[in-house]
Scaffold this motif. Structure first.
Motif, PDB file in Angstrom:
ATOM      1  N   VAL A 243       0.840  -1.205   0.000  1.00 33.42           N
ATOM      2  CA  VAL A 243       0.000   0.000   0.000  1.00 33.42           C
ATOM      3  C   VAL A 243       0.874   1.253   0.000  1.00 33.42           C
ATOM      4  O   VAL A 243       0.571   2.239  -0.687  1.00 33.42           O
ATOM      5  N   CYS A 244       1.968   1.225   0.753  1.00 35.39           N
ATOM      6  CA  CYS A 244       2.897   2.368   0.771  1.00 35.39           C
ATOM      7  C   CYS A 244       3.510   2.590  -0.607  1.00 35.39           C
ATOM      8  O   CYS A 244       3.655   3.735  -1.062  1.00 35.39           O
ATOM      9  N   LEU A 245       3.865   1.509  -1.298  1.00 34.68           N
ATOM     10  CA  LEU A 245       4.418   1.635  -2.651  1.00 34.68           C
ATOM     11  C   LEU A 245       3.392   2.242  -3.603  1.00 34.68           C
ATOM     12  O   LEU A 245       3.719   3.116  -4.417  1.00 34.68           O
ATOM     13  N   LEU A 246       2.150   1.770  -3.516  1.00 34.92           N
ATOM     14  CA  LEU A 246       1.105   2.336  -4.367  1.00 34.92           C
ATOM     15  C   LEU A 246       0.885   3.810  -4.049  1.00 34.92           C
ATOM     16  O   LEU A 246       0.715   4.635  -4.959  1.00 34.92           O
ATOM     17  N   SER A 247       0.896   4.149  -2.769  1.00 34.10           N
ATOM     18  CA  SER A 247       0.706   5.545  -2.370  1.00 34.10           C
ATOM     19  C   SER A 247       1.855   6.421  -2.861  1.00 34.10           C
ATOM     20  O   SER A 247       1.635   7.561  -3.306  1.00 34.10           O
ATOM     21  N   LEU A 248       3.079   5.905  -2.792  1.00 37.73           N
ATOM     22  CA  LEU A 248       4.228   6.658  -3.301  1.00 37.73           C
ATOM     23  C   LEU A 248       4.117   6.868  -4.807  1.00 37.73           C
ATOM     24  O   LEU A 248       4.449   7.947  -5.321  1.00 37.73           O
ATOM     25  N   LEU A 249       3.655   5.853  -5.527  1.00 42.69           N
ATOM     26  CA  LEU A 249       3.438   6.011  -6.966  1.00 42.69           C
ATOM     27  C   LEU A 249       2.400   7.098  -7.238  1.00 42.69           C
ATOM     28  O   LEU A 249       2.592   7.943  -8.123  1.00 42.69           O
ATOM     29  N   CYS A 250       1.316   7.088  -6.466  1.00 43.05           N
ATOM     30  CA  CYS A 250       0.270   8.101  -6.643  1.00 43.05           C
ATOM     31  C   CYS A 250       0.800   9.501  -6.326  1.00 43.05           C
ATOM     32  O   CYS A 250       0.540  10.459  -7.075  1.00 43.05           O
TER      33      CYS A 250
END
Length: 321
Positions: free
Chosen positions: A19-26
């Motif tokens: 989830v942190c990786l997805l949030s960083l991508l966003c």
């Protein structure tokens, strides 16, 4: 430490990390979009690239809405983790709060965030087919699209509310454990035990989500075939293929795994594994959509800062006018 508890903690850590990786991508896409917005705004004032400005910033609000909705979905996936109610972490360990959070998760994520993400992906793909004066370049397009996403998700939200708060009160449905365990799980006496609280997936919510995904897959496949007819560039065609493939493959697998949960007991390790795999499928599909429909378009826009590209776009804008 028991194997089940150790595996649950590992799955929880992996979920938070993804989830942190997805949030960083966003967040990175938001940053790049803001940088491009200010750059193209300055170019518009100086060079008169009004057509270029409108073309590239048209669906920007919907792209931002998709990114924020993805972050919101990820936060919901973290809150539903069963290992957070472990007393040794001291996070959300109150059983009454865990039950409320699980109900909120079903309504918020399964009813709104998850369908909303993929609806927004479909509408952003549809934006490529719109005529400039009536489609994604129209000032009203973003507002109408976001409103349409909310209206389309409203039936799912109402359905999940009915499943969680109305269906269990019915004597017949109350005998079905998949409704009574939609918020929490207790011991054999019916008393909720803190360490046993597990967010489960109501069967009727899964069926409704499956129906929604069938309609979405048909819609995205139809849009993909139309876009492929218009696109000549091989790189863009490859992106469309990947996007359609991810929707058609990942989403059916997601609802299939949620359906399999009906056959598994929440206290089993297999239950946690199936939930985690279904979560990864949604995360991968949303990540592919964000990269293809948000990151790559912004990267392509920033490539236009090359003087030769700018001159070409200026000449095309002048000819079209």
């Amino acid at each position: 430490m028991p194997l089940k508890e150790l595996a649950t903690d590992g799955i929880g850590v992996a979920t938070i990390s993804l989830v942190c990786l997805l949030s960083l991508l966003c967040l990175f896409c938001i940053y790049r979009s803001i940088c491009f917005h200010f750059w193209i705004h300055r170019r518009r004032r100086r060079d008169g690239f009004l057509h270029l400005y409108s073309y590239f910033t048209g669906p920007s609000i919907c792209r931002l809405a998709l990114l924020l909705l993805s972050i919101y979905w990820g936060l919901g996936e973290i809150l539903r983790l069963s290992f957070l109610d472990n007393p040794k972490y001291g996070i959300l360990s109150d059983d009454s709060w865990r039950g409320k959070i699980c109900k909120f998760y079903v309504i918020s994520n399964l009813g709104f965030a998850e369908p909303g993400m993929f609806l927004m992906l479909g509408f952003l793909l549809h934006a490529a087919l719109q005529r400039s004066e009536y489609g994604s370049l129209s000032p009203r397009w973003n507002r109408n699209t976001i409103g349409c996403v909310v209206l389309c998700c409203l039936p799912a939200v109402i359905w999940d509310v009915a499943v969680l708060f109305i269906a269990p009160r019915n004597g017949t449905l109350a005998q079905n454990k998949f409704f009574t365990e939609s918020s929490s799980r207790g011991n054999n006496t019916g008393t909720v035990v803190n360490s046993d609280v597990t967010c489960t997936y109501p069967l009727l919510s899964t069926i409704f989500l499956a129906t929604f995904y069938v309609i979405l897959m048909i819609y995205v496949t139809y849009l993909g075939t139309r876009v492929l007819v218009l696109v000549i560039n091989k790189g863009l065609r490859r992106r469309i293929y990947i996007l359609v493939f991810s929707v058609v493959i990942f989403l059916p697998l997601r609802v299939t795994l949620l359906g399999i949960l009906v056959l598994l007991k929440p206290e089993l390790l297999a239950y946690e594994v199936v939930v985690f795999v279904s979560f990864v499928l949604v995360l991968c599909c949303s990540g592919v959509g964000i990269v293809i429909l948000v990151y790559f378009p912004v990267a392509d826009m920033l490539a236009l800062r090359d003087p030769e590209h700018l001159e070409l776009m200026r000449s095309q804008s002048d000819n079209s006018s």
